[in-house]
Design a protein around this motif. Structure first.
Motif: not given
Length: 147
Positions: A84-106
């Motif tokens: 993936t080009g990123m550590t599991p921790h960084a990947f999980i953090a990115q996914r959590r932030l993407e989920q938060a951004a989706d929730m802020l929009r919707s």
């Protein structure tokens, strides 16, 4: 010939010939790149990502992910990063932030509620991480999305 008698696709033809010439020059000079080895198979990577995305009650540990794939934690960490080009921790953090951004929009949930829902320890940690990732705090991000 393409330069002497140009037509609508001459530029494309010249570009293709130039690319081929560059490729041949690289081969002649001994440049070759070994195909990437290692990493997770696409099946194992999909299983790990699915596990990360479906655990809503908290993020999976490295041990949980490695056990799911059937490898050691160290091997999983290295293979996941290679895939993936990123550590599991960084990947999980990115996914959590993407989920938060989706929730802020919707949704109309507060930033604090979204922070807790996405697994952040505090709203200040969420705000700092969100601002670093998106260049704006959660409230400002929501305002810009709704304009």
């Amino acid at each position: 010939m393409e330069l002497k008698q140009p037509d609508p696709i001459s530029a494309t033809m010249v570009e293709c010939h130039a690319t081929q010439l560059l490729g041949q020059m690289l081969r002649l000079n001994g440049f070759h790149q070994e195909p990437a080895k290692g990493g997770l198979s696409s099946f194992d990577l999909k299983r790990a990502v699915d596990m990360i995305e479906t655990l809503s009650d908290g993020r999976p540990t490295l041990a949980d992910l490695a056990k799911e794939i059937g490898v050691s934690r160290f091997h999983f960490w290295r293979a996941f990063k290679q895939s993936t080009g990123m550590t599991p921790h960084a990947f999980i953090a990115q996914r959590r932030l993407e989920q938060a951004a989706d929730m802020l929009r919707s949704t109309n949930l507060s930033a604090t509620e979204i922070a807790m829902e996405c697994g952040f320890g505090s709203s200040s940690h969420f705000t700092t991480a969100f601002k670093r990732a998106f260049g704006a705090g959660p409230t400002e991000f929501r305002r810009k999305c709704r304009i």
